[in-house]
Write a protein that holds these residues in place. Structure first.
Motif, PDB file in Angstrom:
ATOM      1  N   SER A 148      66.014  20.375  29.672  1.00 32.82           N
ATOM      2  CA  SER A 148      65.392  19.103  29.284  1.00 32.82           C
ATOM      3  C   SER A 148      63.942  19.026  29.743  1.00 32.82           C
ATOM      4  CB  SER A 148      66.190  17.940  29.885  1.00 32.82           C
ATOM      5  OG  SER A 148      67.524  17.974  29.451  1.00 32.82           O
ATOM      6  N   ALA A 149      63.689  19.438  30.991  1.00 33.98           N
ATOM      7  CA  ALA A 149      62.328  19.334  31.528  1.00 33.98           C
ATOM      8  C   ALA A 149      61.346  20.216  30.752  1.00 33.98           C
ATOM      9  CB  ALA A 149      62.328  19.715  33.011  1.00 33.98           C
ATOM     10  N   ILE A 150      61.717  21.472  30.555  1.00 32.31           N
ATOM     11  CA  ILE A 150      60.806  22.387  29.856  1.00 32.31           C
ATOM     12  C   ILE A 150      60.784  22.074  28.360  1.00 32.31           C
ATOM     13  CG2 ILE A 150      60.256  24.812  29.421  1.00 32.31           C
ATOM     14  CD1 ILE A 150      61.631  25.524  32.010  1.00 32.31           C
ATOM     15  N   GLY A 151      61.894  21.568  27.847  1.00 35.56           N
ATOM     16  CA  GLY A 151      61.927  21.173  26.435  1.00 35.56           C
ATOM     17  C   GLY A 151      60.940  20.061  26.132  1.00 35.56           C
ATOM     18  N   MET A 152      60.847  19.083  27.024  1.00 37.30           N
ATOM     19  CA  MET A 152      59.876  18.004  26.829  1.00 37.30           C
ATOM     20  C   MET A 152      58.450  18.543  26.879  1.00 37.30           C
ATOM     21  SD  MET A 152      61.184  15.111  26.089  1.00 37.30           S
ATOM     22  CE  MET A 152      59.773  14.064  26.363  1.00 37.30           C
ATOM     23  N   LEU A 153      58.192  19.478  27.809  1.00 31.20           N
ATOM     24  CA  LEU A 153      56.857  20.083  27.871  1.00 31.20           C
ATOM     25  C   LEU A 153      56.532  20.822  26.570  1.00 31.20           C
ATOM     26  CD1 LEU A 153      56.817  21.492  31.525  1.00 31.20           C
ATOM     27  CD2 LEU A 153      55.579  19.521  30.645  1.00 31.20           C
ATOM     28  N   SER A 154      57.543  21.461  25.978  1.00 30.06           N
ATOM     29  CA  SER A 154      57.339  22.133  24.694  1.00 30.06           C
ATOM     30  C   SER A 154      57.013  21.114  23.606  1.00 30.06           C
ATOM     31  CB  SER A 154      58.586  22.934  24.312  1.00 30.06           C
ATOM     32  OG  SER A 154      58.885  23.890  25.301  1.00 30.06           O
ATOM     33  N   GLY A 155      57.703  19.983  23.655  1.00 33.92           N
ATOM     34  CA  GLY A 155      57.406  18.935  22.677  1.00 33.92           C
ATOM     35  C   GLY A 155      55.972  18.437  22.783  1.00 33.92           C
ATOM     36  N   PHE A 156      55.483  18.319  24.016  1.00 32.71           N
ATOM     37  CA  PHE A 156      54.113  17.837  24.195  1.00 32.71           C
ATOM     38  C   PHE A 156      53.085  18.817  23.613  1.00 32.71           C
ATOM     39  CE2 PHE A 156      55.890  15.512  28.096  1.00 32.71           C
ATOM     40  CZ  PHE A 156      56.210  14.402  27.322  1.00 32.71           C
ATOM     41  N   CYS A 157      53.471  20.101  23.462  1.00 38.30           N
ATOM     42  CA  CYS A 157      52.575  21.051  22.789  1.00 38.30           C
ATOM     43  C   CYS A 157      52.372  20.635  21.333  1.00 38.30           C
ATOM     44  CB  CYS A 157      53.153  22.460  22.860  1.00 38.30           C
ATOM     45  SG  CYS A 157      53.294  23.115  24.529  1.00 38.30           S
ATOM     46  N   GLY A 158      53.430  20.106  20.714  1.00 40.12           N
ATOM     47  CA  GLY A 158      53.292  19.593  19.353  1.00 40.12           C
ATOM     48  C   GLY A 158      52.430  18.348  19.304  1.00 40.12           C
ATOM     49  N   THR A 159      52.502  17.532  20.358  1.00 41.54           N
ATOM     50  CA  THR A 159      51.659  16.328  20.410  1.00 41.54           C
ATOM     51  C   THR A 159      50.182  16.680  20.348  1.00 41.54           C
ATOM     52  OG1 THR A 159      53.345  15.274  21.788  1.00 41.54           O
ATOM     53  CG2 THR A 159      51.187  14.247  21.749  1.00 41.54           C
ATOM     54  N   LEU A 160      49.822  17.813  20.937  1.00 42.06           N
ATOM     55  CA  LEU A 160      48.408  18.199  21.006  1.00 42.06           C
ATOM     56  C   LEU A 160      47.815  18.562  19.648  1.00 42.06           C
ATOM     57  CD1 LEU A 160      48.502  20.441  24.222  1.00 42.06           C
ATOM     58  CD2 LEU A 160      47.555  18.142  24.033  1.00 42.06           C
ATOM     59  N   VAL A 161      48.669  18.877  18.665  1.00 40.70           N
ATOM     60  CA  VAL A 161      48.143  19.445  17.417  1.00 40.70           C
ATOM     61  C   VAL A 161      48.483  18.608  16.192  1.00 40.70           C
ATOM     62  CG1 VAL A 161      48.161  21.783  18.335  1.00 40.70           C
ATOM     63  CG2 VAL A 161      50.174  20.928  17.137  1.00 40.70           C
ATOM     64  N   THR A 162      48.829  17.365  16.365  1.00 38.17           N
ATOM     65  CA  THR A 162      49.224  16.582  15.198  1.00 38.17           C
ATOM     66  C   THR A 162      48.441  15.276  15.091  1.00 38.17           C
ATOM     67  OG1 THR A 162      51.067  15.423  14.144  1.00 38.17           O
ATOM     68  CG2 THR A 162      51.133  15.572  16.536  1.00 38.17           C
TER      69      THR A 162
END
Length: 313
Positions: free
Chosen positions: A251-265
């Motif tokens: 869950s912790a690293i999954g959320m960090l991965s999601g925030f990578c998508g936040t940076l590019v949209t």
């Protein structure tokens, strides 16, 4: 006791003032479009709790129509002159930032020390004290700088007109995430992935989960909305239940991965479009372009980190 409903009413009153000022701004060729948009949003804040779901849906559709049809334009309300602002900046220097700090300080102090004082609803203390911080900061500015009476509202309207329809995007995306979760999109994603993709190894499941979190966040604009969909469809059935992964690490690293998508949209408008609009940068996607290399490197690092840790604990 001050509740979240009172904060909504305060926000709605500000938006209603922006609508009225927009309607009176003859310098704006689309003043009635601005007035309609901020008026509808004000109605949502002021009366949304008392309207039916269908009526709230109509308000949302009307907001999309006004914003999508290009019926809005930035206004130029009468406020202090540029010379007056330069003179004030020269006189007060960096102290002008002091009222801004009042807002987070009141929110932090209220949340930490006054949560159970009876002033605010303990469950919504942070938001309530954030609203109180705004009012206290406005009062401090009025007493200290003594601007024209309508200057705070006109400046607020100038800022929100600069942001435009994207101001409402975070609310829309949060609602979209709830709709996706309730409609079972996570189960559908999991079924499609397991039937058509080679996810038979622990690393493949991790890679698909991390990349999927980033991609779905880019589509939805919100990692918190993507998290229940990807976790219900891929994370829990494959990483946790089939391969024995640790749900906390996932869950912790999954959320960090999601925030990578936040940076590019551009869907994460409050992070990626609003700064460009507020700084009047000609290229509205300049922030996204600058963040893209960092996002890709972080996504690769998160995928490797999860693959290395999630099955070890």
């Amino acid at each position: 006791m001050i509740t979240l409903e009172h904060v909504y009413i305060l926000s709605g009153l500000f938006l209603a003032c922006y609508a009225l000022l927009s309607a009176r701004d003859r310098s704006n060729p689309k003043r009635f479009g601005n007035a309609a948009f901020w008026g509808l949003l004000a109605a949502s804040f002021l009366a949304g709790s008392h309207l039916s779901d269908f009526a709230n849906g109509l308000v949302a559709v009307a907001l999309i129509a006004v914003g999508g049809l290009g019926l809005m334009h930035r206004g130029a309300g009468a406020t202090t002159t540029a010379e007056a602002r330069r003179a004030s900046a020269a006189t007060h220097g960096n102290l002008l930032f002091a009222p801004v700090l009042i807002v987070p300080l009141v929110a932090l102090a209220g949340t930490l020390f006054l949560k159970n004082s009876g002033i605010a609803d303990p469950k919504q203390a942070t938001l309530v004290f954030l609203g109180l911080g705004v009012l206290i900061a406005l009062a401090a500015c009025a007493l200290w700088l003594r601007p024209p009476v309508l200057a705070p509202l006109q400046e607020g309207r100038r800022l929100i007109d600069t942001i435009g329809w994207t101001a409402v995007l975070p609310q829309m995306l949060a609602a979209l995430g709830a709709v996706f979760a309730l409609s079972g999109v996570g189960d559908a994603v999991g079924k499609l992935a397991t039937e058509h993709l080679p996810l038979g190894t622990p690393f493949a499941a991790v890679a698909f989960y991390c990349v999927g979190m980033a991609a779905l966040t880019a589509v939805m604009g919100n990692a918190f909305a993507a998290f229940p969909v990807m976790t219900a469809g891929i994370g829990l059935p494959l990483i946790v239940h089939r391969f024995g992964g640790d749900p906390i690490v996932m869950s912790a690293i999954g959320m960090l991965s999601g925030f990578c998508g936040t940076l590019v949209t551009p869907m994460a408008a409050n992070f990626n479009l609003m700064p460009a609009a507020l700084l009047e940068i000609p290229d509205r996607n300049a922030v996204i372009k600058a963040q893209l290399p960092t996002a890709l490197m972080l996504l690769a690092a998160n995928t490797g980190l999860m693959a290395a840790l999630v099955y070890r604990f």
